[in-house]
Design a protein around this motif. Sequence first.
Motif, short mmCIF file in Angstrom:
data_model
loop_
_atom_site.label_atom_id
_atom_site.label_comp_id
_atom_site.label_asym_id
_atom_site.label_seq_id
_atom_site.Cartn_x
_atom_site.Cartn_y
_atom_site.Cartn_z
N THR A 199 -5.80 -6.99 5.90
CA THR A 199 -4.23 -6.76 5.05
C THR A 199 -4.73 -4.95 5.11
OG1 THR A 199 -4.12 -8.74 4.24
CG2 THR A 199 -2.89 -7.48 3.84
N THR A 200 -5.56 -4.44 4.01
CA THR A 200 -5.61 -3.03 3.53
C THR A 200 -5.36 -1.72 4.67
OG1 THR A 200 -7.81 -3.40 3.03
CG2 THR A 200 -5.96 -4.19 1.40
N PHE A 221 -3.51 0.26 -3.26
CA PHE A 221 -2.99 -0.46 -2.84
C PHE A 221 -2.59 -1.52 -4.82
CE2 PHE A 221 -7.28 0.37 -0.97
CZ PHE A 221 -6.29 0.41 0.33
N HIS A 241 4.14 14.08 1.35
CA HIS A 241 3.59 13.68 2.53
C HIS A 241 3.09 12.14 1.97
CE1 HIS A 241 5.12 16.86 4.59
NE2 HIS A 241 4.11 17.95 4.33
N ILE A 242 3.99 11.67 2.43
CA ILE A 242 3.42 9.58 1.59
C ILE A 242 4.15 8.60 2.39
CG2 ILE A 242 4.83 9.88 -0.46
CD1 ILE A 242 2.46 9.31 -2.18
N GLY A 243 3.75 7.98 2.32
CA GLY A 243 4.45 6.32 2.87
C GLY A 243 4.21 5.49 2.01
N MET A 244 4.46 4.25 2.74
CA MET A 244 4.82 2.80 1.88
C MET A 244 4.55 2.27 3.11
SD MET A 244 6.80 1.45 -1.15
CE MET A 244 7.51 0.19 -0.80
N SER A 245 3.80 0.95 2.39
CA SER A 245 3.69 -0.41 3.88
C SER A 245 4.91 -1.39 3.60
CB SER A 245 2.89 -0.43 3.58
OG SER A 245 2.67 -2.10 2.62
N SER A 281 -0.16 5.21 1.09
CA SER A 281 -0.63 6.42 1.88
C SER A 281 -0.31 7.26 1.43
CB SER A 281 -1.02 5.64 2.68
OG SER A 281 -1.65 4.50 2.68
N ILE A 287 -3.83 -11.35 10.77
CA ILE A 287 -3.48 -12.35 9.86
C ILE A 287 -3.55 -13.63 10.67
CG2 ILE A 287 -2.01 -13.22 8.09
CD1 ILE A 287 -2.08 -9.59 7.33
N GLN A 302 -2.17 -2.00 6.14
CA GLN A 302 -0.84 -1.66 5.49
C GLN A 302 -1.12 -0.13 5.49
OE1 GLN A 302 -0.68 -3.39 1.96
NE2 GLN A 302 0.65 -4.67 2.73
N ASP A 303 -2.52 0.90 5.14
CA ASP A 303 -2.75 1.82 5.87
C ASP A 303 -2.00 2.51 6.65
OD1 ASP A 303 -3.44 4.13 4.50
OD2 ASP A 303 -6.29 4.08 5.25
N MET A 323 -1.45 -6.90 13.37
CA MET A 323 -1.98 -6.72 12.49
C MET A 323 -0.83 -8.79 12.17
SD MET A 323 -0.96 -5.11 9.05
CE MET A 323 -1.08 -6.67 7.38
N ASN A 324 -0.21 -8.91 12.37
CA ASN A 324 0.17 -10.29 11.79
C ASN A 324 -0.57 -11.10 13.02
OD1 ASN A 324 2.34 -9.08 10.41
ND2 ASN A 324 3.36 -8.85 12.21
N LYS A 339 4.22 6.36 8.44
CA LYS A 339 5.49 5.94 7.63
C LYS A 339 4.83 8.02 7.52
CE LYS A 339 7.10 1.98 6.91
NZ LYS A 339 7.45 1.25 5.81
N MET A 340 3.88 8.31 6.61
CA MET A 340 4.47 9.33 6.15
C MET A 340 3.42 10.74 6.93
SD MET A 340 0.04 10.49 4.45
CE MET A 340 -0.61 11.02 6.16
N THR A 382 0.77 -1.12 -0.07
CA THR A 382 -0.14 -0.03 -0.17
C THR A 382 1.06 1.30 -0.39
OG1 THR A 382 -1.71 -1.45 1.21
CG2 THR A 382 -2.05 0.97 1.15
N SER A 440 6.39 13.54 7.83
CA SER A 440 6.48 14.55 7.96
C SER A 440 7.41 15.54 9.10
CB SER A 440 4.85 14.92 8.00
OG SER A 440 4.34 14.65 7.06
N GLN A 495 -0.42 1.73 7.98
CA GLN A 495 1.47 1.60 8.11
C GLN A 495 2.07 1.88 7.56
OE1 GLN A 495 3.05 -1.90 6.32
NE2 GLN A 495 4.69 -2.46 7.95
N ALA A 496 1.27 2.41 5.97
CA ALA A 496 1.78 3.61 5.40
C ALA A 496 1.44 4.99 5.62
CB ALA A 496 1.39 2.89 3.92
N GLY A 497 0.16 5.09 6.13
CA GLY A 497 -0.35 6.58 6.88
C GLY A 497 0.98 6.42 8.13
N LEU A 536 -8.65 -9.09 3.17
CA LEU A 536 -8.39 -8.23 2.09
C LEU A 536 -8.55 -6.65 3.23
CD1 LEU A 536 -7.93 -6.92 -0.68
CD2 LEU A 536 -9.95 -6.95 -1.22
N ILE A 537 -9.98 -6.40 3.90
CA ILE A 537 -9.41 -5.14 4.90
C ILE A 537 -9.00 -5.27 5.54
CG2 ILE A 537 -11.60 -4.70 6.11
CD1 ILE A 537 -14.25 -5.92 3.82
#
Lengths: 184, 240
Positions: free
Chosen positions: B207-208, A60, A116-120, A53, B133, B211-212, B129-130, B218-219, A51, B223, B214-216, B204-205
């Motif tokens: 995991t996504t 995705f 401002h973006i991130g990756m899983s 985000s 799953i 992941q969102d 999350m792990n 990192k965002m 992902t 910042s 996790q990615a958020g 699916l829900i």
Amino acid sequence: MTTISDNAKNGFDYMLTQGAKLGLGASGDAIDVTILPQDAEFAEAKIAILTVSSYLFRIFVMIYFTQDQLTKEHFARVNKTQVADMDDQAFIDAICEAGNMVVGTLNRELARIFPHIGMSTPNIIDRRCNRNLDALHCGHIQHFEITVNQAMTFHATMCVSEYDDLNFSVDTAAVEDTGELEMF
Amino acid sequence: MDFATFEFLLGMVLGAIVAGVITQRFFLLKAARLSLAAAESSMEESLQQEVQELLQRVEGFEQTLEQERSSAQREAGQLQTTHAREVQDTRSHQAEGTGRAVASCHSLEEGVATLLGLVKTFERWHADMNALIKHNRAMHDMNDDFATIVRQMVIVTLNASIEAARAGEQGRGFAVVASEMRSLAARAEKLSTSYRNSLYENDLITTTTFQDLQAGGKMIVGSVTGLGLINKKTIESLSA
């Protein structure tokens, strides 16, 4: 009601194509990426999913794969290792690393217009999960076929859920010249 | 009268005339000199008077100039004093402002460091999350076992129906039970398939979503890290 412009959709598609060309083969491989119909179905057993985000959208990326001999040989060649050394964990690591390369390229290029973006990190799910893509409420879904040296074929799906209007353009002609995407 | 006498007399007359003219010229010249001297004297007096007046005026100008210079010096001195005080005040305010800004930046630095602790939260979510799953995978396994049992039930009920048919009239009651059991097995199979699909959707829900997260995460960390770097440069600029 938010929308993704056609230019933005083409931009996402183009960036994923570039990522697939970088991530799913070795240097010097002939990699062709084609867009498949919306109703395309896939026979692979598993999906490596990642992902990207932002507060404006989330993307995705699903890369379909089967842990068979052909795929093992492909990743053994790409990673310059022996097929015999590619046990289950090494195979999963290889597909996850390929996913990281594909989506990392997408993430890097998007970061030039969305700072401002991130990756899983990647996860592995069953291919049958893709029957439920509607649950992700995406404004853009695209299926791809990636052929490496006309010998190995991967499939991938990109789903973009937008939370604001998205509109940007990628100058694909500039990419051919410099190898980098130009955003507008 | 002889010629000699005439010449003598003529000479006398001419001499007298010349003497008279000379005398007249002498007196005229003397009168002119006297007049000129008087004029010179008058002019000199006038000039002296004018010079005196000019000197007086110059003296007056000098006095005025001196007064104005003194006044200007006083004003310049006052302005200099005021300016120096204002510069001092400004420097003082600037120093206070810089001090406050540096203090704020240090507070922000601490805030940024605290915020970066969010990473631990994201790591916790990832661990959760792990676990989820893994839990879903266990549910898949249980459902697969259930599906296997249901498939066997279908076969058993089918066999039961066949055996009931063989028993003829005596097996009629058993056939009804077998039919009911087959119907229940079919419903169970349908339920198992539906449950499996729900588990895939759940995968699916889940995991996504994670992941969102996790990615958020990192965002956000990216910042906040960028904010920290800007703050660090600001502190360096203020401290320079």
